[in-house]
Write an enzyme that holds these catalytic residues in place. Structure first.
Site, mmCIF file in Angstrom:
data_model
loop_
_atom_site.group_PDB
_atom_site.id
_atom_site.type_symbol
_atom_site.label_atom_id
_atom_site.label_comp_id
_atom_site.label_asym_id
_atom_site.label_seq_id
_atom_site.Cartn_x
_atom_site.Cartn_y
_atom_site.Cartn_z
ATOM 1 N N ASN A 23 0.797 -1.227 0.000
ATOM 2 C CA ASN A 23 0.000 0.000 0.000
ATOM 3 C C ASN A 23 0.830 1.277 0.000
ATOM 4 O O ASN A 23 0.279 2.366 -0.041
ATOM 5 C CB ASN A 23 -0.987 -0.017 1.174
ATOM 6 C CG ASN A 23 -2.051 -1.069 0.959
ATOM 7 O OD1 ASN A 23 -2.204 -1.592 -0.155
ATOM 8 N ND2 ASN A 23 -2.773 -1.416 2.008
ATOM 9 N N ARG A 125 -8.861 -1.883 -7.134
ATOM 10 C CA ARG A 125 -9.414 -0.556 -6.851
ATOM 11 C C ARG A 125 -8.348 0.522 -6.817
ATOM 12 O O ARG A 125 -8.572 1.680 -7.154
ATOM 13 C CB ARG A 125 -10.088 -0.558 -5.482
ATOM 14 C CG ARG A 125 -11.188 -1.540 -5.264
ATOM 15 C CD ARG A 125 -11.677 -1.358 -3.871
ATOM 16 N NE ARG A 125 -11.905 0.036 -3.628
ATOM 17 C CZ ARG A 125 -12.939 0.700 -4.123
ATOM 18 N NH1 ARG A 125 -13.804 0.074 -4.864
ATOM 19 N NH2 ARG A 125 -13.101 1.976 -3.919
ATOM 20 N N CYS A 149 -16.589 -3.677 -3.566
ATOM 21 C CA CYS A 149 -15.725 -4.858 -3.414
ATOM 22 C C CYS A 149 -16.221 -5.666 -2.229
ATOM 23 O O CYS A 149 -17.133 -5.233 -1.514
ATOM 24 C CB CYS A 149 -14.269 -4.444 -3.295
ATOM 25 S SG CYS A 149 -13.664 -4.322 -1.622
ATOM 26 N N ARG A 154 -17.285 1.182 -0.854
ATOM 27 C CA ARG A 154 -16.031 1.918 -1.105
ATOM 28 C C ARG A 154 -16.152 2.970 -2.200
ATOM 29 O O ARG A 154 -15.486 2.886 -3.234
ATOM 30 C CB ARG A 154 -14.893 0.947 -1.392
ATOM 31 C CG ARG A 154 -14.683 -0.056 -0.271
ATOM 32 C CD ARG A 154 -13.531 -0.987 -0.518
ATOM 33 N NE ARG A 154 -12.242 -0.328 -0.386
ATOM 34 C CZ ARG A 154 -11.077 -0.986 -0.533
ATOM 35 N NH1 ARG A 154 -11.087 -2.269 -0.840
ATOM 36 N NH2 ARG A 154 -9.933 -0.365 -0.378
ATOM 37 N N PRO A 155 -16.965 3.998 -2.003
ATOM 38 C CA PRO A 155 -17.095 5.061 -3.010
ATOM 39 C C PRO A 155 -15.801 5.874 -3.116
ATOM 40 O O PRO A 155 -14.911 5.743 -2.277
ATOM 41 C CB PRO A 155 -18.220 5.926 -2.425
ATOM 42 C CG PRO A 155 -18.175 5.691 -0.958
ATOM 43 C CD PRO A 155 -17.697 4.279 -0.760
ATOM 44 N N ASP A 157 -16.087 9.329 -3.685
ATOM 45 C CA ASP A 157 -16.638 10.697 -3.707
ATOM 46 C C ASP A 157 -15.645 11.714 -3.144
ATOM 47 O O ASP A 157 -15.550 12.833 -3.647
ATOM 48 C CB ASP A 157 -17.950 10.736 -2.901
ATOM 49 C CG ASP A 157 -17.749 10.273 -1.463
ATOM 50 O OD1 ASP A 157 -18.017 11.059 -0.544
ATOM 51 O OD2 ASP A 157 -17.245 9.147 -1.272
ATOM 52 N N GLN A 158 -14.878 11.325 -2.136
ATOM 53 C CA GLN A 158 -13.936 12.277 -1.537
ATOM 54 C C GLN A 158 -12.788 12.609 -2.503
ATOM 55 O O GLN A 158 -12.285 13.733 -2.527
ATOM 56 C CB GLN A 158 -13.365 11.704 -0.233
ATOM 57 C CG GLN A 158 -14.406 11.494 0.861
ATOM 58 C CD GLN A 158 -15.075 12.790 1.275
ATOM 59 O OE1 GLN A 158 -14.392 13.747 1.645
ATOM 60 N NE2 GLN A 158 -16.394 12.855 1.147
ATOM 61 N N ASP A 340 -6.924 -3.691 8.402
ATOM 62 C CA ASP A 340 -6.286 -4.762 7.621
ATOM 63 C C ASP A 340 -5.683 -5.853 8.504
ATOM 64 O O ASP A 340 -5.175 -6.848 7.993
ATOM 65 C CB ASP A 340 -5.209 -4.180 6.703
ATOM 66 C CG ASP A 340 -5.795 -3.279 5.623
ATOM 67 O OD1 ASP A 340 -5.030 -2.532 4.992
ATOM 68 O OD2 ASP A 340 -7.023 -3.306 5.439
ATOM 69 N N ARG A 432 -2.438 -11.346 -3.909
ATOM 70 C CA ARG A 432 -2.527 -9.920 -4.219
ATOM 71 C C ARG A 432 -1.604 -9.092 -3.340
ATOM 72 O O ARG A 432 -1.147 -8.023 -3.733
ATOM 73 C CB ARG A 432 -3.952 -9.414 -3.997
ATOM 74 C CG ARG A 432 -4.988 -10.029 -4.925
ATOM 75 C CD ARG A 432 -6.269 -9.300 -4.766
ATOM 76 N NE ARG A 432 -6.031 -7.867 -4.941
ATOM 77 C CZ ARG A 432 -7.020 -6.974 -4.856
ATOM 78 N NH1 ARG A 432 -8.238 -7.382 -4.562
ATOM 79 N NH2 ARG A 432 -6.778 -5.698 -5.030
HETATM 80 C C1 EPZ Z 1 -6.675 1.797 1.776
HETATM 81 O O1 EPZ Z 1 -7.874 1.635 1.006
HETATM 82 C C2 EPZ Z 1 -5.943 0.459 1.682
HETATM 83 N N1 EPZ Z 1 -5.653 0.176 0.292
HETATM 84 C C3 EPZ Z 1 -6.823 -0.648 2.270
HETATM 85 O O2 EPZ Z 1 -6.080 -1.861 2.279
HETATM 86 C C4 EPZ Z 1 -7.155 -0.297 3.708
HETATM 87 O O3 EPZ Z 1 -8.056 -1.242 4.218
HETATM 88 C C5 EPZ Z 1 -7.811 1.104 3.783
HETATM 89 O O4 EPZ Z 1 -6.976 2.078 3.150
HETATM 90 C C6 EPZ Z 1 -8.049 1.549 5.205
HETATM 91 O O5 EPZ Z 1 -6.878 1.520 5.942
HETATM 92 C C7 EPZ Z 1 -4.602 0.803 -0.301
HETATM 93 O O6 EPZ Z 1 -3.904 1.613 0.266
HETATM 94 C C8 EPZ Z 1 -4.332 0.439 -1.725
HETATM 95 P P1 EPZ Z 1 -10.125 4.482 2.545
HETATM 96 P P2 EPZ Z 1 -8.750 2.920 0.626
HETATM 97 O O7 EPZ Z 1 -10.404 5.377 1.388
HETATM 98 O O8 EPZ Z 1 -7.899 4.092 0.431
HETATM 99 C C9 EPZ Z 1 -14.789 5.434 2.871
HETATM 100 C C10 EPZ Z 1 -5.624 -4.128 1.902
HETATM 101 O O9 EPZ Z 1 -6.077 -5.129 2.483
HETATM 102 N N2 EPZ Z 1 -14.581 6.340 1.722
HETATM 103 O O10 EPZ Z 1 -9.200 4.972 3.578
HETATM 104 O O11 EPZ Z 1 -9.659 2.505 -0.473
HETATM 105 C C11 EPZ Z 1 -14.562 3.966 2.501
HETATM 106 O O12 EPZ Z 1 -15.696 3.399 1.932
HETATM 107 C C12 EPZ Z 1 -6.564 -2.986 1.531
HETATM 108 O O13 EPZ Z 1 -4.432 -3.975 1.606
HETATM 109 C C13 EPZ Z 1 -15.643 7.107 1.283
HETATM 110 O O14 EPZ Z 1 -16.749 7.036 1.820
HETATM 111 O O15 EPZ Z 1 -9.609 3.076 1.960
HETATM 112 C C14 EPZ Z 1 -14.188 3.362 3.852
HETATM 113 O O16 EPZ Z 1 -15.343 3.059 4.563
HETATM 114 C C15 EPZ Z 1 -7.994 -3.314 1.727
HETATM 115 N N3 EPZ Z 1 -15.437 7.948 0.235
HETATM 116 C C16 EPZ Z 1 -13.407 4.493 4.523
HETATM 117 O O17 EPZ Z 1 -13.769 5.687 3.842
HETATM 118 C C17 EPZ Z 1 -14.210 8.059 -0.397
HETATM 119 O O18 EPZ Z 1 -14.074 8.820 -1.357
HETATM 120 C C18 EPZ Z 1 -11.893 4.348 4.485
HETATM 121 O O19 EPZ Z 1 -11.516 4.021 3.176
HETATM 122 C C19 EPZ Z 1 -13.156 7.266 0.072
HETATM 123 C C20 EPZ Z 1 -13.357 6.414 1.140
#
Ligand code: EPZ
Length: 457
Positions: A23, A125, A149, A154-155, A157-158, A340, A432
């Protein structure tokens, strides 16, 4: 589709080396879109998600080559491309013995494609991380929407709100997001919630914006700070990364750089939990204890002996059955307990004395490993975003199904701790993000074999 055949119970004992962080490597590769000069990355793990990102970058005109590292400075020797054949997950080269390599990324075609196709994005993603750099560098980016997924909706929008705040015109059409801006303009933007790749996408974009960008309520994960280190080495001017407010002074252009990716705290944490659940004693080398603090604190609470020294991080399970203490946990953005590691922690709690409650606050559907653990005899009761685990339970081997990357790691650890044979299906999830897991586990004494579907009876 491969599976793992595991016979247990076996205490994990010995040394294991953390690979580079998946990551952190993913956004680092995306950063190569911001320059025409070579970006050299050290300690990039040989896992499937990184191969997918390399394929995506190739579509976008950035080639990548692994080169063996030579000489005391550990420079990537242009004369010695590493064995170019992509690592075959069926016969992984031991990550312990393989020569260190560097991944050199360089634009190969002057004309950039700015289109990230559905075929690639649907498999990973994190492909969304090309959106910010393409838009910032070429004024246009069209990226397939990632879709949901296994662990949640996992939108993004932000990500889109942030780019719009920097002046981008954002349109959704035909399952794609189209973004356009002659040049992004620095602005103040507050995320509604901390998002890791959202923060990274905005950092990648704001580097080349006109003026200053102030990002608030940012994700504070170590991988975000590592990306900022690379971008600053490329000539960006970012301050405060790793904190919740980050300031980016835009520059007109970025150069190349060499960067060593941080060790993988989630992969490393998985092996430390492996020591605890199997009654073992593991020294994790080349890991960063500060990045792992939320886990180390929790393991100490549970009764695991944790020792941090220059040699690495040692986790020693308490002696005697039933001596692990059940402790509640709630996942949260860093520096909270990482989501994770939640699945692996649940496996551990099945062996602990007492009742523990595990609250998943980051993703809405991340307990799919629970019914699989129940097949191994675990007593887990899921109720919405909470799971109650009663222990200790003697796990018994069974056929189980991996549903996502971290759930598969949980089932593998449970298999090593369980009496009898466990067959973990759909190991492609594991590939992965875990480099040569069966080899690392074998190095710690585990009886685990990768079996190709066709070989399996
Ligand atoms: C990163 O995903 C990691 N992936 C994930 O690891 C990890 O679980 C996650 O961060 C949380 O630590 C990578 O870095 C490639 P988020 P990311 O945006 O960035 C919501 C693994 O196992 N959200 O921090 O996609 C979202 O739905 C993977 O290696 C919105 O609502 O996670 C979630 O509930 C799995 N709108 C929360 O925020 C947005 O625009 C945190 O998601 C973005 C996110």
């Amino acid at each position: 589709m491969d599976r793992f055949h595991i016979s247990g119970p076996t205490p994990l004992i010995g040394r294991v080396c953390a690979s580079g962080a998946k990551n952190a490597a993913l956004p680092a590769l995306a950063a190569s879109l911001l320059t025409d000069e070579p970006v050299t990355l050290y300690r990039v793990p040989r896992v499937r998600d990184l191969r997918t990102m390399r394929r995506l970058l190739d579509c976008l005109g950035v080639g990548s080559e692994e080169r063996e590292v030579r000489g005391p400075e550990g420079n990537a020797d242009p004369q010695r491309p590493a064995d170019a054949s992509p690592a075959d997950p069926k016969r992984p080269e031991s990550p312990v013995t393989r020569p260190e390599t560097a991944l050199v990324l360089q634009r190969t075609r002057p004309s950039a494609s700015t289109d990230a196709p559905y075929e690639l994005v649907k498999t990973m993603r994190a492909s969304v991380l090309v959106l910010g750099p393409l838009l910032a560098r070429y004024g246009f980016a069209r990226v397939s929407l990632p879709g949901g997924c296994a662990i949640g909706v996992r939108p993004i929008d932000q990500h889109l709100k942030g780019l719009a705040a920097l002046g981008a015109d954002v349109k959704l059409a035909g399952g794609y997001v189209e973004t356009r801006a002659s040049r992004l303009t620095g602005a103040r933007f507050r995320f509604d919630l901390p998002t890791v790749t959202g923060t990274e996408n905005l950092l990648l974009a704001a580097c080349l914006a006109r003026g200053t960008t102030v990002l608030e309520n940012c994700a504070r994960e170590p991988e975000v700070a590592d990306l900022a280190r690379l971008l600053n080495a490329m000539g960006a001017r970012i301050s405060g990364a790793g904190g919740d407010t980050v300031v980016v002074d835009g520059v007109d252009g970025l150069g190349g750089a060499a960067h060593r990716v941080i060790p993988d705290r989630i992969e490393g944490g998985t092996y430390l939990i492996g020591a605890a659940i199997t009654g073992g004693d593991v020294l994790l080398e080349q890991a960063n204890a500060a990045d792992l603090a939320p886990l180390l604190d929790k393991l100490a609470e549970v009764g695991v002996e944790i020792e941090v020294s220059p040699a690495g991080i040692r986790a020693r399970a308490p002696a005697g059955d039933g001596s692990l203490r059940a402790r509640d946990v709630a996942t949260a953005p860093h520096p909270g307990f990482p989501t994770d590691l939640q699945a692996q922690y649940m496996a551990l709690m099945t062996r602990a004395t007492g009742t523990s409650t595990i609250r998943e606050t980051v993703f809405e559907n991340r307990f799919q490993h629970a019914p699989e653990l129940a097949r191994m005899g675990a007593r887990v009761h899921v109720d919405g975003s909470s799971a109650r685990v009663d222990g200790p339970t003697e796990l018994t081997g069974a056929a189980v199904m991996a549903t996502d990357l971290r759930a598969s790691a949980c089932l593998v650890l449970a298999g090593v701790a369980a009496a009898g044979t466990t067959v973990v299906h759909r190991i492609y999830h594991l590939d992965r993000g875990y480099e040569g897991m069966e080899l690392k586990l074998q190095g710690l004494g585990a009886h685990v074999a990768r079996v190709a579907e066709s070989m399996a009876t």
